[in-house]
Every structure is written in C-alpha cells, then in structure tokens.
Design a protein around this motif. Structure first.
Motif, PDB file in Angstrom:
ATOM      1  N   VAL A  58      -6.979  -8.294 -14.215  1.00 42.98           N
ATOM      2  CA  VAL A  58      -6.152  -7.112 -14.437  1.00 42.98           C
ATOM      3  C   VAL A  58      -6.656  -5.977 -13.548  1.00 42.98           C
ATOM      4  CG1 VAL A  58      -5.542  -5.337 -16.136  1.00 42.98           C
ATOM      5  CG2 VAL A  58      -5.562  -7.756 -16.798  1.00 42.98           C
ATOM      6  N   PHE A  59      -5.737  -5.219 -12.979  1.00 44.43           N
ATOM      7  CA  PHE A  59      -6.139  -4.040 -12.211  1.00 44.43           C
ATOM      8  C   PHE A  59      -5.247  -2.876 -12.588  1.00 44.43           C
ATOM      9  CE2 PHE A  59      -2.613  -5.434  -9.597  1.00 44.43           C
ATOM     10  CZ  PHE A  59      -2.092  -4.269  -9.058  1.00 44.43           C
ATOM     11  N   TYR A  60      -5.727  -1.681 -12.284  1.00 44.81           N
ATOM     12  CA  TYR A  60      -4.918  -0.471 -12.441  1.00 44.81           C
ATOM     13  C   TYR A  60      -4.914   0.262 -11.120  1.00 44.81           C
ATOM     14  CZ  TYR A  60      -3.979   4.450 -13.380  1.00 44.81           C
ATOM     15  OH  TYR A  60      -3.487   5.729 -13.326  1.00 44.81           O
ATOM     16  N   GLY A  61      -3.748   0.683 -10.713  1.00 45.19           N
ATOM     17  CA  GLY A  61      -3.606   1.450  -9.487  1.00 45.19           C
ATOM     18  C   GLY A  61      -2.242   2.100  -9.452  1.00 45.19           C
ATOM     19  N   THR A  62      -2.047   2.981  -8.501  1.00 45.73           N
ATOM     20  CA  THR A  62      -0.754   3.629  -8.319  1.00 45.73           C
ATOM     21  C   THR A  62      -0.433   3.665  -6.833  1.00 45.73           C
ATOM     22  OG1 THR A  62      -1.592   5.887  -8.007  1.00 45.73           O
ATOM     23  CG2 THR A  62      -1.288   5.138 -10.286  1.00 45.73           C
ATOM     24  N   ALA A  63       0.800   4.032  -6.523  1.00 44.35           N
ATOM     25  CA  ALA A  63       1.191   4.131  -5.114  1.00 44.35           C
ATOM     26  C   ALA A  63       0.345   5.173  -4.387  1.00 44.35           C
ATOM     27  CB  ALA A  63       2.674   4.486  -5.012  1.00 44.35           C
ATOM     28  N   GLU A  64      -0.044   6.226  -5.116  1.00 43.75           N
ATOM     29  CA  GLU A  64      -0.790   7.317  -4.484  1.00 43.75           C
ATOM     30  C   GLU A  64      -2.280   7.012  -4.341  1.00 43.75           C
ATOM     31  OE1 GLU A  64       2.784   8.828  -6.609  1.00 43.75           O
ATOM     32  OE2 GLU A  64       1.055   7.631  -7.229  1.00 43.75           O
ATOM     33  N   THR A  65      -2.814   6.132  -5.182  1.00 47.91           N
ATOM     34  CA  THR A  65      -4.265   5.922  -5.240  1.00 47.91           C
ATOM     35  C   THR A  65      -4.721   4.540  -4.788  1.00 47.91           C
ATOM     36  OG1 THR A  65      -4.168   5.174  -7.539  1.00 47.91           O
ATOM     37  CG2 THR A  65      -4.474   7.537  -7.158  1.00 47.91           C
ATOM     38  N   SER A  66      -3.784   3.603  -4.625  1.00 45.93           N
ATOM     39  CA  SER A  66      -4.151   2.206  -4.431  1.00 45.93           C
ATOM     40  C   SER A  66      -4.979   1.741  -5.631  1.00 45.93           C
ATOM     41  CB  SER A  66      -4.898   2.005  -3.110  1.00 45.93           C
ATOM     42  OG  SER A  66      -5.082   0.622  -2.859  1.00 45.93           O
ATOM     43  N   SER A 109     -11.186   8.912  -4.297  1.00 44.11           N
ATOM     44  CA  SER A 109     -11.190   7.596  -3.659  1.00 44.11           C
ATOM     45  C   SER A 109     -10.925   7.716  -2.168  1.00 44.11           C
ATOM     46  CB  SER A 109     -10.106   6.719  -4.313  1.00 44.11           C
ATOM     47  OG  SER A 109      -9.867   5.557  -3.559  1.00 44.11           O
ATOM     48  N   PRO A 110     -11.487   6.806  -1.366  1.00 45.58           N
ATOM     49  CA  PRO A 110     -11.146   6.768   0.066  1.00 45.58           C
ATOM     50  C   PRO A 110      -9.779   6.150   0.325  1.00 45.58           C
ATOM     51  CG  PRO A 110     -12.670   5.009  -0.450  1.00 45.58           C
ATOM     52  CD  PRO A 110     -12.540   5.824  -1.707  1.00 45.58           C
ATOM     53  N   TYR A 111      -9.116   5.677  -0.752  1.00 44.18           N
ATOM     54  CA  TYR A 111      -7.843   4.963  -0.592  1.00 44.18           C
ATOM     55  C   TYR A 111      -6.640   5.828  -0.952  1.00 44.18           C
ATOM     56  CZ  TYR A 111     -11.500   1.472  -1.194  1.00 44.18           C
ATOM     57  OH  TYR A 111     -12.666   0.772  -1.103  1.00 44.18           O
ATOM     58  N   LEU A 112      -6.834   7.135  -1.162  1.00 43.74           N
ATOM     59  CA  LEU A 112      -5.722   7.996  -1.549  1.00 43.74           C
ATOM     60  C   LEU A 112      -4.717   8.132  -0.414  1.00 43.74           C
ATOM     61  CD1 LEU A 112      -7.669  10.907  -3.318  1.00 43.74           C
ATOM     62  CD2 LEU A 112      -6.740   8.820  -4.334  1.00 43.74           C
ATOM     63  N   CYS A 113      -3.440   8.266  -0.790  1.00 41.50           N
ATOM     64  CA  CYS A 113      -2.412   8.468   0.234  1.00 41.50           C
ATOM     65  C   CYS A 113      -2.529   9.871   0.819  1.00 41.50           C
ATOM     66  CB  CYS A 113      -1.022   8.246  -0.360  1.00 41.50           C
ATOM     67  SG  CYS A 113      -0.437   9.582  -1.431  1.00 41.50           S
ATOM     68  N   ASP A 114      -2.006  10.050   2.012  1.00 42.38           N
ATOM     69  CA  ASP A 114      -2.071  11.343   2.691  1.00 42.38           C
ATOM     70  C   ASP A 114      -0.945  12.282   2.268  1.00 42.38           C
ATOM     71  OD1 ASP A 114      -4.329  10.691   4.199  1.00 42.38           O
ATOM     72  OD2 ASP A 114      -3.115   9.687   5.714  1.00 42.38           O
ATOM     73  N   GLY A 115       0.114  11.728   1.695  1.00 48.83           N
ATOM     74  CA  GLY A 115       1.240  12.569   1.311  1.00 48.83           C
ATOM     75  C   GLY A 115       2.498  11.739   1.162  1.00 48.83           C
ATOM     76  N   TYR A 116       3.617  12.426   1.029  1.00 52.56           N
ATOM     77  CA  TYR A 116       4.902  11.765   0.794  1.00 52.56           C
ATOM     78  C   TYR A 116       5.851  12.000   1.959  1.00 52.56           C
ATOM     79  CZ  TYR A 116       3.464  11.481  -4.117  1.00 52.56           C
ATOM     80  OH  TYR A 116       2.790  11.228  -5.276  1.00 52.56           O
ATOM     81  N   ASP A 117       6.738  11.067   2.162  1.00 48.66           N
ATOM     82  CA  ASP A 117       7.823  11.235   3.114  1.00 48.66           C
ATOM     83  C   ASP A 117       9.098  11.469   2.316  1.00 48.66           C
ATOM     84  OD1 ASP A 117       9.558  11.237   5.217  1.00 48.66           O
ATOM     85  OD2 ASP A 117       9.479   9.089   5.597  1.00 48.66           O
TER      86      ASP A 117
END
Length: 254
Positions: A58-66, A109-117
C-alpha cells in the motif's frame, strides 16, 4: 497485461477487484502498488489469491507530491506505511502548529511538483518547503501514517466531526458490496446525515446488514440514514467513485 508480461501494477482497490474478476492469469506480475483508496482485507486476500507471485504494498501519494508513504507487506491493516525515502511528514492543527494526534498532513519532499498548468486546487497550500493537499491523518509512535479523510469531505453530524471515508471503508469490506460511496445530506435536526450508495440492484437484506454493521462498529451517528442502490454506479477512470455524479443522483432522489 498478460500479452506484455507486465511485472509491476499501480492500482486502486477497485481496479484490483475489477482485474481479479476477469480471471486472467498474470504469472509475471511480481509487484502491486495499491493507492487511491483504503485497501480492505477482502480485496487484499483477493489479490493474494489471484496474483500469488506478486507482493502487495500500500502507498499514499498525490499528483502534487508523488510518493508520500509506503507500507511493507507486514504493515498493520489500515496504515499507509512510513514516510517514503527523502520525505518528511508533519501533522499540524488548523493554526499550523505540530500536533501528536490527528491533524492535517504536511509533506516536505524532493518529489513535489513545480506547479500547475491551467490552474490548481484550492486545497493545496505551500508553506516554507512543505505542502498540504488537505488530507487529515495521524502518525503513530512507530512512524506509521494513518489517514482519516480529506478536509473538504469532513462533515458535522449532530455536532460531531466525521469523515465519510470511515463509513465507506467499513461498507466496502462487507460481502456483496462491489462499490460504495457515502454522501452527506441536509438534516433539520442533526445538521447533516449520511446516505450510502451501493452499486447494483436493490437488496433489502444487504441494506439491513450495512446499517446494522455501521451501527455496531461506528455508532448511530455515523450510520447511514438511507442505503440507496445504483444499478450503473459511476466511476472515474482511476477506479474511484465519481462523487460529483453520485451527489447529483442522490439529490434528484431527495
């Protein structure tokens, strides 16, 4: 998947159940990473039976955080594991102060997204290198993360704060339930009450079992006032319940 000899699968619990129902043999599958919803014990057993060569995590993540957290196969049921390598977790109260109990989950986290399009989400907040996506949870003494629900789904029933996800997880684990969603409705006495929507044709016996099971495990406050059956239960492409479509469907029947 069988033709391509797929070895790694990312899936929601709903997608695992749907895949298992095809009875397709996938002997090359060695790893299943399950996220996007609570993995109930019945679905875990289905995966182990249908895909015996695959480890299930099982894992937890989001589009913004991976990835945020990852659970080993021996993690206790209901936990989404410990912080993923390189990830730091903080649980904060509404003022932004760290708390030892339940609170909002913040991620560095080093995996955070830079922003949204094209726009973002009102739930996403960035503060000093940390990001919150509106998830409420708690980290126990062993460093395990336990999720309770999303801030935007929290409701108040009879002056008690509650998360519909808690009720959904219980109902989803019951025999005979393929898909379910729990939604709030206005209530003149309690402020709000809960309505459960279950996939399939109406079954009076199943409806009674759902209400009795919720009352026994969660109490009267979190027991759905009504159990509705949806013959064409709407799902998103991710395999999650389409809560917007279901809310409209329930409102039309109120």
């Amino acid at each position: 998947m069988a033709k391509a000899k797929v070895t790694v699968l990312y899936a929601t619990p709903t997608q695992i159940r749907m895949l298992a129902a095809t009875r397709t043999s996938l002997p090359h599958l060695r790893l299943i990473l399950c996220g996007g919803g609570a993995l109930d014990a019945a679905t875990r057993q289905i995966a182990r039976t249908r895909f015996p060569n695959a480890a299930l995590h099982v894992f937890y993540g989001t589009a913004e955080t991976s990835f945020v957290s990852l659970a080993g196969e021996d993690a206790p049921h209901g936990s989404v594991g410990r912080a993923y390598p390189g990830v730091a977790l903080e649980i904060r109260d509404p003022r932004g102060d760290p708390v030892s109990g339940p609170g909002e989950v913040w991620v560095r986290s080093p995996y955070l997204c830079d922003g949204y399009d094209g726009g973002g989400s009102d739930l996403v907040i960035c503060q000093k290198g940390f990001v919150s996506t509106g998830e409420i949870g708690q980290v126990d003494g062993d460093g395990l993360l336990w999720l309770k629900g999303r801030r935007d789904r929290m409701i108040t029933v009879g002056d008690v704060n509650a998360f519909p996800e808690t009720v959904e997880d219980l109902i989803a684990a019951m025999p005979g339930v393929a898909h379910c969603a729990v939604l709030p409705r206005p209530d003149p006495r309690r402020g709000q009450h809960l309505v459960a929507v279950v996939a399939g044709q109406k079954e009076t016996g199943l409806s009674l079992r759902i209400r009795d099971g919720c009352r026994a495990s969660l109490g009267a406050t979190l027991t759905p006032k009504h159990v509705l059956f949806h013959p064409a239960f709407p799902l998103l492409t991710s395999g999650k319940s389409d809560l917007v479509a279901l809310a409209h469907w329930v409102e039309e029947r109120s």
